[in-house]
Scaffold this motif. Structure first.
Motif, PDB file in Angstrom:
ATOM      1  N   LEU A  92       0.840  -1.192   0.000  1.00  0.00           N
ATOM      2  CA  LEU A  92       0.000   0.000   0.000  1.00  0.00           C
ATOM      3  C   LEU A  92       0.880   1.250   0.000  1.00  0.00           C
ATOM      4  O   LEU A  92       2.007   1.235   0.516  1.00  0.00           O
ATOM      5  CB  LEU A  92      -0.904   0.019   1.239  1.00  0.00           C
ATOM      6  CG  LEU A  92      -2.140  -0.876   1.163  1.00  0.00           C
ATOM      7  CD1 LEU A  92      -2.748  -1.043   2.557  1.00  0.00           C
ATOM      8  CD2 LEU A  92      -3.175  -0.286   0.199  1.00  0.00           C
ATOM      9  N   LEU A  95      -3.705   5.451   2.490  1.00  0.00           N
ATOM     10  CA  LEU A  95      -5.158   5.316   2.594  1.00  0.00           C
ATOM     11  C   LEU A  95      -5.676   6.638   3.146  1.00  0.00           C
ATOM     12  O   LEU A  95      -5.500   6.939   4.327  1.00  0.00           O
ATOM     13  CB  LEU A  95      -5.545   4.133   3.495  1.00  0.00           C
ATOM     14  CG  LEU A  95      -7.045   3.963   3.700  1.00  0.00           C
ATOM     15  CD1 LEU A  95      -7.783   3.790   2.382  1.00  0.00           C
ATOM     16  CD2 LEU A  95      -7.327   2.781   4.626  1.00  0.00           C
ATOM     17  N   TYR A 192      -8.860  -2.870   8.597  1.00  0.00           N
ATOM     18  CA  TYR A 192      -8.556  -2.990   7.172  1.00  0.00           C
ATOM     19  C   TYR A 192      -7.826  -4.301   6.889  1.00  0.00           C
ATOM     20  O   TYR A 192      -6.887  -4.652   7.606  1.00  0.00           O
ATOM     21  CB  TYR A 192      -7.697  -1.814   6.711  1.00  0.00           C
ATOM     22  CG  TYR A 192      -8.431  -0.487   6.719  1.00  0.00           C
ATOM     23  CD1 TYR A 192      -9.370  -0.197   5.732  1.00  0.00           C
ATOM     24  CD2 TYR A 192      -8.202   0.462   7.706  1.00  0.00           C
ATOM     25  CE1 TYR A 192     -10.050   1.016   5.719  1.00  0.00           C
ATOM     26  CE2 TYR A 192      -8.879   1.674   7.703  1.00  0.00           C
ATOM     27  CZ  TYR A 192      -9.799   1.947   6.705  1.00  0.00           C
ATOM     28  OH  TYR A 192     -10.470   3.149   6.696  1.00  0.00           O
ATOM     29  N   SER A 194      -5.441  -6.048   4.285  1.00  0.00           N
ATOM     30  CA  SER A 194      -4.547  -5.914   3.126  1.00  0.00           C
ATOM     31  C   SER A 194      -4.437  -7.300   2.518  1.00  0.00           C
ATOM     32  O   SER A 194      -3.941  -8.218   3.160  1.00  0.00           O
ATOM     33  CB  SER A 194      -3.149  -5.466   3.553  1.00  0.00           C
ATOM     34  OG  SER A 194      -3.197  -4.224   4.180  1.00  0.00           O
ATOM     35  N   LEU A 208      -8.028  -4.053  -0.839  1.00  0.00           N
ATOM     36  CA  LEU A 208      -8.133  -3.597   0.539  1.00  0.00           C
ATOM     37  C   LEU A 208      -9.576  -3.794   0.977  1.00  0.00           C
ATOM     38  O   LEU A 208     -10.494  -3.342   0.289  1.00  0.00           O
ATOM     39  CB  LEU A 208      -7.758  -2.115   0.621  1.00  0.00           C
ATOM     40  CG  LEU A 208      -7.871  -1.476   1.996  1.00  0.00           C
ATOM     41  CD1 LEU A 208      -6.741  -1.967   2.895  1.00  0.00           C
ATOM     42  CD2 LEU A 208      -7.819   0.047   1.892  1.00  0.00           C
ATOM     43  N   HIS A 241     -12.788   6.172   0.949  1.00  0.00           N
ATOM     44  CA  HIS A 241     -11.542   5.450   1.211  1.00  0.00           C
ATOM     45  C   HIS A 241     -10.726   5.564  -0.076  1.00  0.00           C
ATOM     46  O   HIS A 241     -11.015   4.872  -1.053  1.00  0.00           O
ATOM     47  CB  HIS A 241     -11.797   3.974   1.532  1.00  0.00           C
ATOM     48  CG  HIS A 241     -12.662   3.751   2.744  1.00  0.00           C
ATOM     49  ND1 HIS A 241     -12.144   3.569   4.001  1.00  0.00           N
ATOM     50  CD2 HIS A 241     -14.004   3.695   2.891  1.00  0.00           C
ATOM     51  CE1 HIS A 241     -13.127   3.402   4.870  1.00  0.00           C
ATOM     52  NE2 HIS A 241     -14.276   3.479   4.225  1.00  0.00           N
ATOM     53  N   ALA A 243      -7.541   4.614  -1.643  1.00  0.00           N
ATOM     54  CA  ALA A 243      -6.382   3.742  -1.417  1.00  0.00           C
ATOM     55  C   ALA A 243      -5.395   3.885  -2.567  1.00  0.00           C
ATOM     56  O   ALA A 243      -5.791   4.022  -3.731  1.00  0.00           O
ATOM     57  CB  ALA A 243      -6.836   2.293  -1.293  1.00  0.00           C
ATOM     58  N   ARG A 378      -4.341   4.231  -7.814  1.00  0.00           N
ATOM     59  CA  ARG A 378      -5.323   4.745  -6.848  1.00  0.00           C
ATOM     60  C   ARG A 378      -6.694   4.140  -7.129  1.00  0.00           C
ATOM     61  O   ARG A 378      -7.140   4.126  -8.295  1.00  0.00           O
ATOM     62  CB  ARG A 378      -5.441   6.270  -6.932  1.00  0.00           C
ATOM     63  CG  ARG A 378      -6.426   6.849  -5.897  1.00  0.00           C
ATOM     64  CD  ARG A 378      -6.936   8.213  -6.296  1.00  0.00           C
ATOM     65  NE  ARG A 378      -7.444   8.208  -7.651  1.00  0.00           N
ATOM     66  CZ  ARG A 378      -8.624   7.674  -7.985  1.00  0.00           C
ATOM     67  NH1 ARG A 378      -9.405   7.130  -7.081  1.00  0.00           N
ATOM     68  NH2 ARG A 378      -8.997   7.705  -9.243  1.00  0.00           N
TER      69      ARG A 378
END
Lengths: 427, 239
Positions: A92, A95, A192, A194, A208, A241, A243, A378
């Protein structure tokens, strides 16, 4: 995986381009690659073989801010037994969670951290049927805990083919499996997940998941929320959200990938219907990009070829994605930048070694020529709470797929009887 | 003419795949349990023994406890500490976090410290193999997630401040008991001032935290509006 339909559409569209000379340049056999070197401690290696013979091998570690990091990801399969590197690393990159009220905004990687104390020790059904791995939680003391789940999970029908043999028709039909790695981070009330799914035909899904509870403090006026609870008095705040993932390829261990964008446009009519033309745009310099109908990107090796003489590549496949255009840095769908160890997080980057590099827009600003491209993906999800979100909140997911394109000469898991199908059949 | 036959073959394949999935996912609670079909592919993964804590890592492995201790010894030089202050106000700097350098050659550790005197984030780069400090960088206006000691310090500052009344009220509301020093479990995140902030506009340049405090019986106290400025050792309420 999640966006299977878009794969097929893209594959059908690009078939038009396969005669472009650059794609078939060079017909030397695939350079043999040595088995992956031991590049991490045995306790940090995940190496698993799925039922169809596909093996994924990689190293994992936890970072205090980014959480789960996968390094040196190698693929091999029944029809392609030499372990071949796909990724240098994937993790990641941020976030960002802004609330619709405009009153609250969080950056969960850089202001809280997905590792260290926020990384959850796995328990209960967190890793049902899988193997829980122990390692450092990425915190300042390097505390070793049970934090990674490794499991093999059914992925549905992998393929189906009735070969149409007039005398003895044969149906090839096979269940597929994914190797799944996941960790869980608790940030405030949200938890969350992952997750990385490595498919047995070479696909990779990064996603996610969000669960836990809605933020108890974030109840707002009717305009910015959704009424949950009895009647219409408690309006849970709508929010985003946003991410980001940081993806660093190292295809065939050769590095130096090129970025290409493909677009397919209606271009007049043929004798039966619309004529579509697919064009390639080379992206040599850093920049930000947005999705469009039938647009896709791939990272293609400069030298590593499959047994058909095609340069190996991986394609970005995006699916559901709410753009948060209120910030310039959360507006692009994908950003390509030259690798720079200073550029760690897509937003909220805080490295005293390069104080001006705060977001991906700063990273890409000087339009440097890329010799080692980093792909920042993204994916946004606008979360409108619903009654069912309490409690706990059922997991909601956001992510993308990486699809091998010419990584192997044929389906790397082709069943016996199909291993010689490569190119236009002769009749 | 062949269509019906092929359809029948597919049917068999689908049914056996369904049964295999059923066995795998229903666990021991499934009753009556269907007889496992011979030669059904079962996805499995290995269960390696994690073994003892390693003394050193390879490549991009997480820094081990030993490596962290060694890296800190090399990073925490007299120059680093000179003129600085930690979160308690004592001489020195506050240790925040450490990680393995991305794409680093060999074992390169990046350690982060905060100097509360100069409001500076400091990155110390340590070459573990060479046993030396390889680089030192500092900048203001940059914040990393808080350490456990910083979170505890922030709770202490709040409890010593008149705004502790809000925590006490929230505690009483949540638990039905008066707050008389019962144990609390705090977590926190970095707070950056938003343009309209009053009372906390210095946050970002200063190191500020927003606390999430849990009571022993699991209640979470709503302290969303309370901002603890660790640099200024003050507490503010957002309006």
């Amino acid at each position: 995986m999640g966006t299977g339909m878009s794969y097929r559409k893209a594959a059908a569209a690009v078939a038009v381009v396969l005669s472009v000379p650059s794609l078939v340049a060079g017909l030397s056999p695939a350079a043999a690659q040595a088995a992956p070197p031991v590049s991490c401690l045995s306790s940090a290696i995940v190496k698993e073989t799925l039922p169809n013979g596909t093996t994924w091998e990689m190293c994992w570690h936890m970072d205090g801010r980014a959480g789960l990091v996968l390094d040196k990801v190698y693929f091999s399969a029944k029809r392609s037994p030499t372990p071949t590197q796909v990724l240098a690393s994937i993790r990641l990159g941020q976030l960002n969670v802004p609330y619709d009220s405009g009153e609250t905004e969080f950056n969960d990687l850089t202001d809280y951290g997905f590792g260290d104390g926020n990384l959850q020790t796995l328990t209960g059904d967190d890793c049902k049927g899988g193997s829980v791995r122990t390692g450092s939680d990425g915190g300042p003391e390097g505390t070793r805990r049970a934090v990674l789940c490794v499991s093999a999970e059914p992925a549905g029908l992998a393929y189906r083919l009735n070969d149409g043999d007039p005398d003895t028709p044969k149906v090839y039909s096979k269940q597929g499996y994914d190797l799944v790695l996941r960790s869980i981070s608790k940030v405030g009330w949200y938890e969350y997940v992952s997750e990385y799914r490595f498919g047995d035909s070479g696909e990779i899904t990064a996603r996610l998941g969000a669960t836990g509870d809605l933020s108890p403090g974030d109840y707002v006026k009717a305009d910015d929320g959704w009424p949950i609870g009895k009647g219409a008095k408690d309006y849970a705040a709508m929010h985003y959200h946003n991410a980001f993932w940081r993806v660093d390829f190292n295809i065939g261990g050769a590095g130096n990938e090129k970025v290409e964008q493909y677009d397919t446009k209606v271009n007049g009519r043929g004798t039966m219907g619309a004529k579509l033309t697919t064009t390639k745009t080379a992206i040599a310099k850093e920049g930000t990009f947005t999705t469009a109908n039938r647009r896709w990107w791939r990272l293609v090796s400069s030298t590593s070829k499959n047994a058909d003489g095609h340069l190996r590549s991986y394609q970005l496949v995006t699916g559901a994605n709410d753009v948060y255009e209120a910030h310039p840095e959360t507006t692009p769908d994908v950003t390509f930048t030259q690798a720079n160890p200073c550029e760690k997080f897509a937003t909220g980057n805080a490295d005293p070694q390069c104080p001006a590099a705060k977001t991906i827009l700063d990273f890409a600003k000087n339009k440097e020529t890329m010799t080692d491209p980093i792909m920042w993906v993204r994916v946004g999800f606008h979360h409108v709470p619903r009654d069912e979100d309490q409690s706990p909140m059922p997991l909601h997911w956001q992510g993308f797929d990486l699809l091998p394109r010419d990584f192997t000469a044929i389906n790397p898991a082709a069943p016996d009887g199909r291993e010689n199908v490569d190119g236009q059949p002769t009749f | 003419m062949r269509y019906p036959k092929s359809g029948w073959v597919l049917g068999v394949a689908t049914v056996s795949a369904f049964l295999a999935f059923g066995v795998a996912s229903w666990d021991a609670n499934a009753a009556p349990s269907p007889k496992p079909t011979a030669a059904v592919e079962q996805p499995t993964v290995s269960h390696p023994d994690p073994g003892p804590a390693p003394s050193a890592g390879i490549g991009q492995d997480a820094l081990t406890g030993n490596e962290l201790a060694r890296a800190r010894t090399l990073a925490e030089t007299a120059t680093l500490k000179a003129g600085g202050k930690d979160v308690t106000g004592a001489a020195g700097v506050e240790y925040l976090s450490a990680g393995i350098a991305e794409d680093g050659a060999g074992r390169t550790a990046e350690l982060y410290y905060y100097d509360y005197h100069g409001n500076r984030l400091v990155k110390q780069v340590v070459d573990l193999a060479g046993g030396k400090l390889a680089g030192s960088y500092a900048a203001t206006g940059m914040q990393l997630p808080p350490s456990e000691r910083e979170v505890r310090t922030a709770l202490g500052l709040l409890l010593a401040n008149p705004l502790a009344a809000e925590l006490k009220n929230a505690y009483a509301k949540a638990t039905g008991q008066a707050y008389t020093g019962q144990e609390l479990t705090p977590t926190a995140h970095i707070y950056h001032a938003l343009p309209a902030d009053t009372g906390a506009s210095q946050c970002g340049r200063n190191r500020c935290l927003r606390l999430i405090v849990q009571t022993q019986d699991g209640h979470i106290l709503d302290l969303d509006k309370i901002i603890v400025d660790l640099s200024g050792r003050t507490v503010a309420r957002l309006t």
